[in-house]
Design an enzyme around this catalytic site. Structure first.
Site, PDB file in Angstrom:
ATOM      1  N   THR A  66       6.983  24.839  32.303  1.00  0.00           N
ATOM      2  CA  THR A  66       7.693  23.844  31.498  1.00  0.00           C
ATOM      3  C   THR A  66       8.247  22.715  32.364  1.00  0.00           C
ATOM      4  O   THR A  66       8.167  21.538  31.999  1.00  0.00           O
ATOM      5  CB  THR A  66       8.831  24.508  30.714  1.00  0.00           C
ATOM      6  OG1 THR A  66       8.280  25.383  29.724  1.00  0.00           O
ATOM      7  CG2 THR A  66       9.699  23.481  30.019  1.00  0.00           C
ATOM      8  N   ASP A  93       3.637  21.660  26.037  1.00  0.00           N
ATOM      9  CA  ASP A  93       3.875  21.682  27.484  1.00  0.00           C
ATOM     10  C   ASP A  93       2.836  22.498  28.246  1.00  0.00           C
ATOM     11  O   ASP A  93       2.432  22.139  29.343  1.00  0.00           O
ATOM     12  CB  ASP A  93       5.282  22.164  27.803  1.00  0.00           C
ATOM     13  CG  ASP A  93       5.575  23.579  27.317  1.00  0.00           C
ATOM     14  OD1 ASP A  93       4.851  24.076  26.438  1.00  0.00           O
ATOM     15  OD2 ASP A  93       6.557  24.183  27.798  1.00  0.00           O
TER      16      ASP A  93
END
Length: 719
Positions: A302, A478
């Site tokens: 992330t 992501d």
């Protein structure tokens, strides 16, 4: 008792005594003052033993000393020093929910900021427990109730104790790696290292990392920028005249779709459409939707995706840039760029702890003015999952802050509900899940559907509040949600929507290849511009590294003088070779995965022509160069040497205080008065919170003393 006292009166007995007492007060700190998110018997066992090895190694230093008084005072000084380290971290954690790094300790201004006038207010009555043992032992030594043993221990005895400490440390590390693989190489949160290895080990590890970074950066030369500048200049893609400045002056709202893969768009399982609202956005003529857009994250997961979005540079080859370098990295990042080009206010909304991925430090160095995290929301009881505030509540509860931001603003929402293990409370969803035999895969569709509903509720609010028409909304996934090891189970669902998955062939579960895995690394990237009529699905290949130049050009901001490694997706010169962090890559005509080559239909190329191999060699070198240039820039912090004529000075992170975000926003409204551009001011100083409608049952639940959020990896779904 006499027998016990006689043992304490020996040097080894004294060593055991102070070691045991320090172990006890470390556990006391873990249980009363430091929240480490421990779950399960195995993690509790590791927490129980993690202070032992380093305590033996540190206090064992005294065992090598022969003079009587020197031994005892050195042992006491080591005890005092380690207690000071423990207690400072307790105080620091109470204020910041984080641990003191070596860099923080060495910088007086940072320590003073963290432990200043508020320190006394952070003390508790039970703090005496951290010091009482030292006081008592000191008095017993002075009063000779504990007698100093004049007999030095054999040199080999000290070595034996040290060996035991090293063995204990190795065993501790082995157990930690069993529960959290790549703990040391992939540091995403300081709390995780403390949970598994202890405070002393964390401090030593942090010191080693700091020394490594200092050494690498001290040896870096300004001249090393020359080759990077030349590469970026040659790699630059001129923006399209059609899209340049198309959203100039608009608010920018970025929605980070956690673990969300492209195949979810238009997918159906058990007769249900998984993401009906996102499907409508994807197919809207007000949206540029990219069907061949890939994530490019590495171990930072992330945080790597965020780094590419904000800076146009890749994450690190190993570990997380946010966690390892973010505290003192030089950035020329989106929030600061937009501040200097349009006076944008910037904010991040995220329902997990601020220290996760070291965001609380990294965001400041990027120029983010506001960061609203778990401490700014009611995350108690069933309002949260392990990973933070549920998405429907994050969007709803953010309004009390969002409405006070001056426009235009750059606001990023980091969602968490669509996260492994992909579970929800029963009252949150009645979505029917498939039965593939893999619970991770089965639950993935339910949480994706929940995220879809959350975004629809947020869009409804944007329209009611008037924000919608004056905003550009960017949505992106992501990284993958289903790991390579679970992809064959995922393939069992393809038969429920065969047209949607026709590229994978008739029998994908039996013929799954590395090419198939690569195709599933696609993630959504959508730029929604209300009022636009000429959008549509874009088929060019691209990746997360291309987001920043694309978005900046839409806002009318030139990227020619920035050191960014992606290119504008709308440019005629856009580079369609998409690099993965492991040096694999995909292109519109072929893919290079591992040591194999595949054509665009997934057939392995076993007899390539000389001309084709020449092209592959050129593309491989381009991928290697792109990644290595980015690594050199970030590892050595070379951006500190770069003079960008379009970027004014270095970001001053000391200007930002994330604990007073709302107060500062209210103060600015008061100062600007009629010139204030916040939604609250535009609404005649009336709150817009009532405009937000959600069906989240937890919205009506009372706050409780319970908290589900754990300090754990948000990206633990590794293949």
């Amino acid at each position: 008792m006499k027998s016990l006292k006689s043992k304490i009166d020996t040097r080894f007995g004294f060593f055991i005594l102070i070691s045991f007492l320090f172990w006890i007060k470390t556990l006391f700190a873990y249980l009363t003052d430091i929240s480490l998110g421990v779950s399960g018997i195995f993690q509790w066992f590791i927490l129980l033993i993690n202070p032992i090895a380093t305590t033996i190694l540190i206090f064992g230093i005294a065992l090598y000393i022969r003079p009587k008084k020197v031994f005892y005072w050195v042992a006491m000084l080591l005890d005092v020093a380690n207690t000071v380290l423990l207690y400072l971290n307790v105080i620091y954690f109470r204020e910041f929910s984080d641990f003191m790094t070596v860099n923080t300790m060495l910088g007086y201004s940072k320590v003073n900021q963290g432990l200043s006038s508020s320190s006394m207010s952070l003390t508790n009555f039970h703090d005496i427990f951290y010091w009482i043992d030292i006081i008592v032992i000191f008095l017993l030594l002075v009063l000779k109730k504990i007698k100093m043993d004049p007999h030095p221990l054999p040199k080999k005895f000290g070595f034996q104790i040290t060996s035991i400490g090293i063995l204990a440390f190795a065993s501790n590390l082995m157990l930690a790696e069993m529960d959290r693989p790549q703990l040391i190489t992939r540091t995403f949160d300081r709390s995780y290292v403390v949970k598994y290895m202890g405070l002393d080990a964390f401090t030593a590890y942090d010191g080693i990392q700091l020394e490594r970074n200092i050494k690498m950066r001290s040896e870096a030369k300004k001249s090393e920028l020359t080759v990077i500048e030349k590469y970026v200049k040659n790699h630059y893609a001129k923006p399209s005249n059609i899209t340049l400045g198309k959203s100039k002056g608009k608010n920018v709202i970025v929605i980070h779709l956690e673990s969300f893969q492209q195949f979810l768009i238009d997918d159906k399982v058990e007769g249900q459409t998984v993401t009906p609202f996102l499907n409508s956005i994807y197919h809207s003529k007000s949206t540029y939707a990219f069907s061949n857009f890939f994530h490019q994250v590495g171990q930072g997961k992330t945080s790597d995706a965020e780094n590419m979005l904000e800076t146009g540079t890749f994450g690190l080859a190993q570990g997380s840039l946010f966690a390892q370098l973010g505290s003192d990295q030089t950035f020329q990042a989106a929030p600061a760029i937009l501040k200097q080009n349009g006076n944008y206010t910037s904010a991040v909304f995220h329902g997990n702890t601020a220290s996760f991925w070291n965001r609380n430090s990294t965001y400041k160095n990027m120029g983010y003015e506001n960061f609203f995290s778990a401490s700014d929301f009611d995350v108690s009881g069933d309002k949260s999952t392990t990973y933070g505030l549920k998405d429907k509540l994050l969007f709803k509860d953010s309004v009390k802050y969002l409405q006070h931001l001056q426009q235009p603003f750059y606001a990023k929402y980091i969602t968490v509900s669509n996260h492994i293990p992909y579970t929800l409370d029963a009252e949150d969803s009645d979505f029917d899940t498939p039965d593939t035999g893999d619970k991770t895969v089965d639950g993935y569709f339910k949480t994706a559907n929940y995220l879809d509903q959350s975004i629809e509720e947020f869009f409804n609010f944007l329209k009611k509040s008037g924000l919608y028409d004056n905003s550009m909304i960017v949505l992106y996934g992501d990284h993958y949600g289903i790991s390579n090891s679970s992809n064959p189970a995922l393939a069992k669902t393809f038969a429920q929507d065969p047209d949607h998955f026709k590229e994978f062939g008739d029998n994908p579960t039996e013929n799954w290849t590395s090419w198939d895995n690569a195709q599933l690394q696609r993630v959504p990237f959508m730029i929604h511009i209300p009022g636009m009529k000429d959008g549509g699905i874009q088929t060019q290949y691209g990746g997360e590294i291309d987001v920043l130049p694309t978005v900046l050009h839409l806002l009318g901001i030139s990227t020619k003088n920035y050191l960014q490694f992606g290119t504008d997706l709308f440019s005629k010169s856009h580079d369609q070779v998409v690099a993965f962090r492991n040096n694999d890559f995909v292109t519109p005509t072929y893919s290079s995965i591992g040591n194999k080559l595949y054509d665009k239909d997934g057939n392995e190329i076993t007899e390539p022509s000389e001309a084709f191999l020449k092209k592959v060699k050129k593309d491989r070198q381009a991928v290697k160069t792109q990644l290595s240039m980015s690594d050199s820039l970030n590892d050595k912090n070379l951006l500190r040497f770069y003079k960008n004529p379009d970027f004014k000075g270095k970001i001053d992170s000391s200007k930002y205080n994330y604990s007073t975000g709302l107060q500062q926003a209210l103060k600015i409204e008061d100062q600007l008065k009629l010139k204030s551009t916040s939604m609250f001011s535009k609404n005649q100083d009336k709150s817009l919170e009532d405009l937000y409608k959600t069906d989240a049952p937890e919205a009506n639940h009372k706050s409780t003393g319970e908290n589900r959020i754990q300090i754990t990896s948000p990206d633990s779904n590794d293949s």
